[in-house]
Design a protein around this motif. Structure first.
Motif, mmCIF file in Angstrom:
data_model
loop_
_atom_site.group_PDB
_atom_site.id
_atom_site.type_symbol
_atom_site.label_atom_id
_atom_site.label_comp_id
_atom_site.label_asym_id
_atom_site.label_seq_id
_atom_site.Cartn_x
_atom_site.Cartn_y
_atom_site.Cartn_z
ATOM 1 N N TRP A 1 0.840 -1.205 0.000
ATOM 2 C CA TRP A 1 0.000 0.000 0.000
ATOM 3 C C TRP A 1 0.872 1.249 0.000
ATOM 4 O O TRP A 1 1.962 1.240 0.586
ATOM 5 N N ASN B 1 1.073 5.257 1.502
ATOM 6 C CA ASN B 1 0.775 5.747 2.843
ATOM 7 C C ASN B 1 -0.733 6.009 2.954
ATOM 8 O O ASN B 1 -1.261 6.924 2.338
ATOM 9 N N VAL B 2 -1.426 5.156 3.694
ATOM 10 C CA VAL B 2 -2.878 5.303 3.847
ATOM 11 C C VAL B 2 -3.223 5.246 5.328
ATOM 12 O O VAL B 2 -2.430 4.790 6.140
ATOM 13 N N ALA B 3 -4.417 5.692 5.640
ATOM 14 C CA ALA B 3 -4.882 5.576 7.017
ATOM 15 C C ALA B 3 -6.397 5.699 7.029
ATOM 16 O O ALA B 3 -7.009 6.106 6.046
ATOM 17 N N GLY B 4 -6.968 5.338 8.135
ATOM 18 C CA GLY B 4 -8.425 5.433 8.256
ATOM 19 C C GLY B 4 -8.797 5.516 9.698
ATOM 20 O O GLY B 4 -8.033 6.017 10.508
#
Ligand code: SF4
Lengths: 615, 83
Positions: free
Chosen positions: B77, B79-82
């Motif tokens: 992935w 750089n992702v976030a949630g």
């Protein structure tokens, strides 16, 4: 300074509204929103009170950055003693309502007592009045917003209301504003319903003043520049939303599935952010239409979706054909993996129902998942569900159960109790995936050790947004820690919890912290509030808020024995993935956590800690 | 030998031909390192924020020394976030 220095006290028994000066000594020590409202609640409400009785109070609170030019500065919180858990409850929402309340000149509204008949509060700047809501009672959130605007002839009114779930006593009813933004968790909507308060409508034109406008604009510009260049806040969240986590957490083997029987869901991809972008084979359109933003937000993580009109859930129901608030990660997980349902359109429909009737999708999905397990093992007899076949993976059962819960009918009344009471009622309390009565969010503590500690110690029952250790344990932000290791997690958890209490009290969104640390937030608060707000003061304030909430819960009757996790998480090993064979090792982390907090071995803040924090 | 490659979010576009959903089966040499695989797929280094092999996170500094084994599952992935 950016507090309005004024609160509105509403006595629902006497039907009076009165202005009061905000206690500025407390504001200096608790900032606003979550922290300040928790202070008022602690001072004014007996922690042993029945949450649904008139003696409980309900507080709507903004923070000093709410309604300012700070990015994401549109937040407000609803604080009360929660009916789902019996702990202090605090639920945070975005949208536009919070900023409007501030523009009308109010930091906070405190509701007390209980009205004999349904009322709603209408605020136009200084003018606040309680009005009859008989014709709104029984209506959905969506209808309520439309009717109030029509009645006042003002399309710009911002409205926060409860739907039928809050009216009928669903213990996880939320307060919804701007159609699909919600103070969703902990059942704050049930308290509002018990007070016979249907809605709060606000129109404000006064604006918000800050202490040092020049310094404020400079700090805000710097903050926005950071959000605009950080890959998460500038690309990841606007494009994929929080939903991007479905595949991440599933691959990491920490995606609780079928009420926590499994930790990986074979249908994960079909309910993920990636799937929301793809064209459906049925009508050639994607589920996701566009992103959306709350007041003043330059991230815009919101999802606006449109359901396939031919889908069984919305056939012949045109009110669900319009674009509306789509799936976020937590909702997709709870309504999907927790129930074993991988039908994206059905999940979107149930998410709409949550907004329409005002329900927390996390607790709803997790409770339906628990009901499915009870049904499958024969604990819920088939003749008690009114023909509902509650089997894992059934999209039809999910939709029907959610409809009934939303309107408080049939077996929906059992779902409306939440999984703790449901599982106790049917003789299997261990099957409720809750801490202190509130359902887990979307991370399995067998695969991510630190989040287990966070669930166990969260002051509002199991919760991820009280201390999002996932950032570090999985997402490598700001530093990577190993999710399967317990060492160092006590300090990590405490650090996240204290920092989050600051963010939740300031009026900004937690998602800003994927790019901002407290050092980025401090200059914005300082320029807005005046005085000196260095990082150390803010972190200490976060710790003070945490201990204040803990004190409330201890006085309410909670103790260290409630800082635990369900048996399944502590004894039944994960079956697949990197955590295969592992359980959560809470016992290795909890004593360290108490020590890091300056609490006794029984989880009670020591006198020294209380003195240090001036509590 | 064959391994499974899964690319998500904005890296989806780097999936090789024949991919279905977010995954593809890829033939690699016996001694291939994780880093070489990332290079062969054309993934920009700075965008490989989360790299998991069989669900376990591999730090950037170890990607050159991790040697792939048959049937490994590699997921990447940006750089992702949630939340
Ligand atoms: S990041 Fe998302 S939830 Fe937070 S304020 Fe912006 S749009 Fe709202």
């Amino acid at each position: 300074m950016s507090w309005t220095r004024k609160l509105l006290r509403v006595d629902l028994d006497a039907r009076t509204c009165g202005a009061e000066p905000l206690n500025m000594e407390w504001a200096e020590r608790y900032i606003g929103q979550r922290g300040l409202a928790s202070k008022y609640l602690s001072e004014e409400v007996d922690p042993k009170v029945d949450p649904l009785s008139p003696a409980n109070k309900l507080i709507f609170a903004t923070g000093p950055l709410t309604g300012t030019a700070a990015s994401t500065g549109g937040r407000y919180s609803v604080v009360t003693k929660g009916p789902l858990t019996g702990t202090i409850a605090c639920s945070n929402s975005g949208g536009f309502f919070g900023a409007e309340l501030k523009f009308a000149g109010w930091d906070m509204i405190i509701f007390e007592g209980r009205s004999e008949e349904p009322l709603y509060l209408c605020i136009e700047n200084d003018r606040a009045q309680l009005l009859p809501a008989a014709e709104l009672w029984g209506r959905s959130v969506w209808e309520t917003e439309a009717l109030i605007r029509k009645r006042h002839g003002d399309p710009q009114l911002r409205i926060a209301s409860i739907g039928r779930a809050g009216e009928t006593g669903c213990l996880f009813a939320g307060v919804v504003n701007d159609l699909h933004r919600a103070a969703g968790r902990t059942g704050v909507g049930a308290v509002m319903g018990a007070k016979n308060l249907k809605a709060v409508a606000v129109r404000g034109t006064l604006g918000v003043k800050v202490a040092d406008p020049k310094a404020f604009m400079a700090a805000v510009a710097e903050g926005k520049a950071k959000l605009a260049t950080n890959p998460v806040t500038s690309q990841g969240l606007p494009t994929y939303g929080t939903q991007v986590l479905v595949n991440v957490i599933n691959e990491a083997g920490a995606f609780p599935t079928r009420n926590g029987r499994d930790v990986q869901f074979e249908g994960a991809r079909r309910i993920s952010a990636e799937a929301m972008h793809e064209k459906r084979p049925t009508d050639g359109k994607p589920n996701l239409l566009r992103n959306g933003a709350c007041f003043g937000c330059t991230i815009a993580c919101g999802r606006i979706s449109q359901i396939d009109r031919g889908h069984f859930s919305v056939k012949d129901k045109p009110r669900y054909w319009e674009p509306s608030g789509g799936l976020e990660y937590e909702a997709a997980w709870a309504l999907g993996a927790a129930t074993g349902v991988d039908d994206l359109e059905a999940l979107t429909y149930v998410n709409y129902l949550c907004n329409e009737h005002g329900m927390d999708p996390i607790t709803l999905g997790a409770t339906i998942g628990a009901a499915m397990e009870l049904y499958e093992i024969g604990a819920i007899p088939a003749n008690e569900t009114g023909g509902l076949k509650l089997t894992f993976g059934s999209a039809e059962a999910l939709c029907k159960a959610a409809e009934l819960c939303g309107t408080g009918e049939g077996f929906g009344r059992e779902i409306a109790l939440g999984s703790k009471r449901l599982c106790e009622k049917y003789g299997h309390p261990d099957l409720s995936m809750t801490v202190k009565g509130q359902e887990f969010p979307a991370y399995d503590p067998r695969g991510i050790q630190g989040i287990g500690l966070e669930y166990a110690t969260s002051n509002r029952g199991a919760c991820h947004v009280r201390g999002y250790t996932i950032s570090s344990e999985i997402l490598a932000t700001p530093v990577k820690t190993d999710p399967l290791v317990t060492e160092g997690k006590a300090e990590l958890c405490k650090a996240f919890q204290d920092a989050t209490a600051v963010v939740d009290s300031a009026g900004i969104c937690l998602f800003s912290t994927f790019a901002w640390g407290i050092p980025d937030i401090a200059p914005q608060i300082e320029a807005a509030c005046g005085g000196k707000w260095p990082v150390e003061r803010l972190i200490e304030t976060g710790e003070r808020i945490w201990n204040l909430e803990r004190k409330f819960n201890l006085a309410a009757g909670f103790s260290a024995k409630d800082d635990t996790l369900p048996k399944r998480i502590l004894k039944e090993a994960a079956k697949t993935g990197p955590a295969k064979g592992k359980v959560n090792r809470l016992h290795e982390m909890l004593p360290e956590y108490y020590k890091a907090r300056g609490w006794t071995a029984d989880g009670i803040p020591s006198n020294r800690t209380l003195e240090r924090l001036a509590l | 030998m064959l391994v499974t490659v899964k690319l998500f979010a904005s890296l989806t576009r780097f999936l090789p031909a024949g991919a279905s959903g977010n995954e593809a089966r890829v033939e690699v040499e016996q001694t291939m390192s994780l880093e070489s695989l990332i290079a062969r797929l054309g993934l920009p280094h700075e965008q490989c924020h989360l790299v998991l092999v069989n669900g376990a996170y591999i730090e950037p500094s170890r990607r050159a020394v991790v040697v792939l084994r048959p049937e490994d599952v590699i997921a990447v992935w940006p750089n992702v976030a949630g939340g």
